[in-house]
Design an enzyme around this catalytic site. Structure first.
Site, PDB file in Angstrom:
ATOM      1  CD  GLU A 147       0.262   1.082   3.310  1.00 11.76           C
ATOM      2  OE1 GLU A 147      -0.256   2.213   2.517  1.00 11.76           O
ATOM      3  OE2 GLU A 147       0.849   1.065   4.001  1.00 11.76           O
ATOM      4  CB  CYS A 268       4.979   4.980   7.437  1.00 11.76           C
ATOM      5  SG  CYS A 268       3.164   4.748   7.620  1.00 11.76           S
ATOM      6  CE  LYS A 271       5.491   0.088  10.784  1.00  8.98           C
ATOM      7  NZ  LYS A 271       5.346  -1.115   9.835  1.00  8.98           N
ATOM      8  CE  LYS A 327      -0.330  12.633   6.480  1.00 11.31           C
ATOM      9  NZ  LYS A 327       0.255  12.075   5.164  1.00 11.31           N
TER      10      LYS A 327
HETATM   11  C1  UGA Z   1       3.995   7.512   4.291  1.00 14.08           C
HETATM   12  C2  UGA Z   1       3.933   7.550   2.556  1.00 14.08           C
HETATM   13  O1  UGA Z   1       3.873   9.005   2.195  1.00 14.08           O
HETATM   14  C3  UGA Z   1       3.080   6.777   1.890  1.00 14.08           C
HETATM   15  O2  UGA Z   1       3.253   6.618   0.612  1.00 14.08           O
HETATM   16  C4  UGA Z   1       3.062   5.300   2.557  1.00 14.08           C
HETATM   17  O3  UGA Z   1       2.097   4.559   2.154  1.00 14.08           O
HETATM   18  C5  UGA Z   1       2.866   5.412   4.027  1.00 14.08           C
HETATM   19  O4  UGA Z   1       3.697   6.197   4.411  1.00 14.08           O
HETATM   20  C6  UGA Z   1       3.080   4.059   4.747  1.00 14.08           C
HETATM   21  O5  UGA Z   1       4.038   3.624   4.630  1.00 14.08           O
HETATM   22  O6  UGA Z   1       1.831   3.234   5.267  1.00 14.08           O
HETATM   23  P1  UGA Z   1       2.388   9.100   5.818  1.00 14.08           P
HETATM   24  O7  UGA Z   1       3.326   8.679   6.938  1.00 14.08           O
HETATM   25  O8  UGA Z   1       0.922   8.907   5.909  1.00 14.08           O
HETATM   26  O9  UGA Z   1       2.791   8.318   4.429  1.00 14.08           O
HETATM   27  O10 UGA Z   1       2.732  10.647   5.475  1.00 14.08           O
HETATM   28  P2  UGA Z   1       3.688  11.408   4.455  1.00 14.08           P
HETATM   29  O11 UGA Z   1       2.680  12.419   3.826  1.00 14.08           O
HETATM   30  O12 UGA Z   1       4.576  10.798   3.820  1.00 14.08           O
HETATM   31  O13 UGA Z   1       4.304  12.698   5.460  1.00 14.08           O
HETATM   32  C7  UGA Z   1       5.498  11.982   6.516  1.00 14.08           C
HETATM   33  C8  UGA Z   1       6.143  13.056   7.232  1.00 14.08           C
HETATM   34  O14 UGA Z   1       6.937  13.574   6.350  1.00 14.08           O
HETATM   35  C9  UGA Z   1       5.284  13.982   7.968  1.00 14.08           C
HETATM   36  O15 UGA Z   1       5.694  14.342   9.183  1.00 14.08           O
HETATM   37  C10 UGA Z   1       5.183  15.196   6.859  1.00 14.08           C
HETATM   38  O16 UGA Z   1       4.888  16.451   7.562  1.00 14.08           O
HETATM   39  C11 UGA Z   1       6.899  15.244   6.624  1.00 14.08           C
HETATM   40  N1  UGA Z   1       7.020  15.705   5.206  1.00 14.08           N
HETATM   41  C12 UGA Z   1       6.328  15.376   3.997  1.00 14.08           C
HETATM   42  C13 UGA Z   1       7.975  16.734   5.206  1.00 14.08           C
HETATM   43  O17 UGA Z   1       8.685  17.054   6.265  1.00 14.08           O
HETATM   44  N2  UGA Z   1       8.307  17.557   4.029  1.00 14.08           N
HETATM   45  C14 UGA Z   1       7.620  17.024   2.908  1.00 14.08           C
HETATM   46  O18 UGA Z   1       8.025  17.675   1.696  1.00 14.08           O
HETATM   47  C15 UGA Z   1       6.591  16.152   2.990  1.00 14.08           C
END
Ligand code: UGA
Length: 442
Positions: A147, A268, A271, A327
């Site tokens: 996923e 995610c 981990k 987020k």
């Molecule tokens: C992440 C992946 O984006 C998904 O594709 C994946 O399916 C998921 O993990 C998973 O393994 O289940 P998620 O953890 O929900 O999704 O959130 P993200 O949108 O990836 O953000 C992760 C972190 O990165 C947040 O703390 C966000 O604030 C930070 N972030 C994101 C940044 O600091 N800068 C960015 O440009 C983007």
């Protein structure tokens, strides 16, 4: 269409079950936790995900989605079972596979007809091969279909993905899954976008499994990379947001996941990076890049708190912390940068009051006060620190905010605000890698 079972109805499973039902399948979710089962059966989603409660209820009303704790009922007539159980980290970073093993044993016990068992939630590399041995090989084929759901936009990510990855040694299993996903592949469901069809990758089990880890590690690497550039931008007087825009215009680099900030969090990335490192170690290899990605992310909190303490004596300071969820769009606090920052500020002797539009309590941080609104949180504060870029914060009246604060320090830990709008309200702005602090006289 065909009957599908989804085992484990936590975050991933609930989204998968509701979405598969919505594209025309007959879905049964298997949940062993009695309170979660009760909650889902009454149409209540026990976590925050925009649009999911509505989709789940509508599919249950239509009769295409139900929940049970009985494997016997779930396996009856089922052609495809998606495994969506959790794989939490063990102390050495490797994933705990207990829940997958228990689910596999129950499936083995009740499998009634030929079935494809699909690992959907993130599983350790090699799980498919191991499951092949664990589950009755005559009637069951194993496939991996990782996923790529982001919290906060999971429905969209499921229904309008960039790609679908299907891994198996059995071509018939892949063909079955192509049929399950056909409405999404062709974007032929109501609301589909036929001009934006996802890519389809058919591959073997191990390749599909590693795709998930490689994707998350690469995304985390982009963020850590831009955060390191931000540190440099601050030192030399450059603006990292403009650097990101410029390098992102190069299609080889791409513009997404280049937003510098206080670091990545969530359940995610940390981990999965730990699991990737543990897998490398188990093969006698060292994953140098993932190690650096994690180290930079940890340093980012020090860098951030250091920037704040350069401007303010933290001992005795009153600080408003806006945003707790890792987020926007979620209530998830796992590995949330907000909590790391709050802990650090409290340790330095600051009084910290937080506000989040969804999260209303943080039991693990007894010294963190929680306010009922952003206006309450910022009242009398020496500094306002925005850690999560919720829309509610982006639309705050900055003049009201400035009036309520005792001091004038506005710290934008996500580079989400227009610097001029903040300074026009009489506040001093600090971003991440946006040169030095901007004062109202700038
Ligand atoms: C992440 C992946 O984006 C998904 O594709 C994946 O399916 C998921 O993990 C998973 O393994 O289940 P998620 O953890 O929900 O999704 O959130 P993200 O949108 O990836 O953000 C992760 C972190 O990165 C947040 O703390 C966000 O604030 C930070 N972030 C994101 C940044 O600091 N800068 C960015 O440009 C983007």
């Amino acid at each position: 269409m065909s009957k599908i079972a989804v085992v484990g109805t936590g975050y991933v499973g609930a989204v998968v079950a509701a979405c598969l039902a919505s594209i025309g399948h007959d879905v049964v979710g298997v949940e062993s936790n009695p309170s979660r089962l009760e909650s889902l059966r009454s149409g209540v989603v026990p976590f925050h995900e925009p649009g999911l409660p509505e989709l789940l209820s509508s599919q249950m009303e239509k009769g295409s989605l139900e929940f049970t704790d009985s494997y016997q009922d779930a396996m009856d007539g089922t052609a495809v079972t998606f495994l969506c159980v959790g794989t939490p980290s063990l102390p050495d970073g490797s994933p705990d596979t207990n829940q997958i093993e228990n689910a596999a044993r129950s499936i083995s016990e009740w499998v009634a007809n030929p079935m494809v068992v699909v690992t959907k939630s993130t599983v350790p590399i090699g799980s498919g091969r191991w499951l092949n041995e664990l589950i009755d090989g005559d009637r069951v084929s194993i496939a991996s279909n990782p996923e790529f759901l982001r919290e906060g936009s999971a429905l969209k990510d499921f229904l309008h993905p960039d790609r679908i990855v299907l891994g198996s040694d059995d071509a018939a299993a892949i063909a079955t899954l192509v049929e399950v996903y056909r409405p999404i592949i062709e974007q032929s469901f109501t609301g589909g976008r036929p001009d934006h069809r996802p890519g389809l990758v058919r591959t073997n089990l191990e390749t599909a499994e590693i795709v998930k880890y490689a994707a998350n590690a690469f995304l985390a690497m982009k963020i850590s990379f831009i955060n390191e550039v931000a540190m440099l931008a601050d030192a030399v007087g450059a603006d990292v947001t403009e650097v990101a825009t410029a390098i992102g215009m190069d299609q080889r680099i791409g513009s997404s996941f280049l937003a510098a900030g206080v670091g990545w969090g969530g359940s995610c990335f940390g981990k999965d990076l730990a699991a990737l490192q543990a897998t490398a170690r188990s093969h006698g290899l060292e994953s140098l890049i993932t190690g650096a990605v994690v180290a930079v992310n940890e340093r980012q909190i020090d860098f951030f708190v250091g920037k704040l303490s350069d401007q303010l004596d933290l001992a005795g300071a009153t600080i408003a912390l806006l945003g707790l969820a890792f987020k926007p769009g979620t209530d998830d606090l796992r590995d949330a940068p907000s909590l790391k920052v709050a802990r650090r500020l409290i340790d330095f002797g600051a009084t910290v009051t937080a506000y989040d539009p969804i999260v209303t309590s943080v039991p693990e941080l007894a010294n963190l006060a929680i306010a009922p609104s952003w206006t309450d949180a910022v009242s009398g504060a020496d500094a306002t620190v925005v850690v999560t870029e919720w829309d509610e914060f982006l639309s705050m009246n900055l003049t009201t905010l400035a009036d309520k604060m005792a001091g004038d320090l506005f710290v934008d830990a996500r580079n989400a605000f227009n610097v001029a709008a903040v300074t026009d309200a009489g506040l001093s702005y600090i971003g991440i890698g946006r040169a030095s602090a901007h004062t109202p006289q700038d």
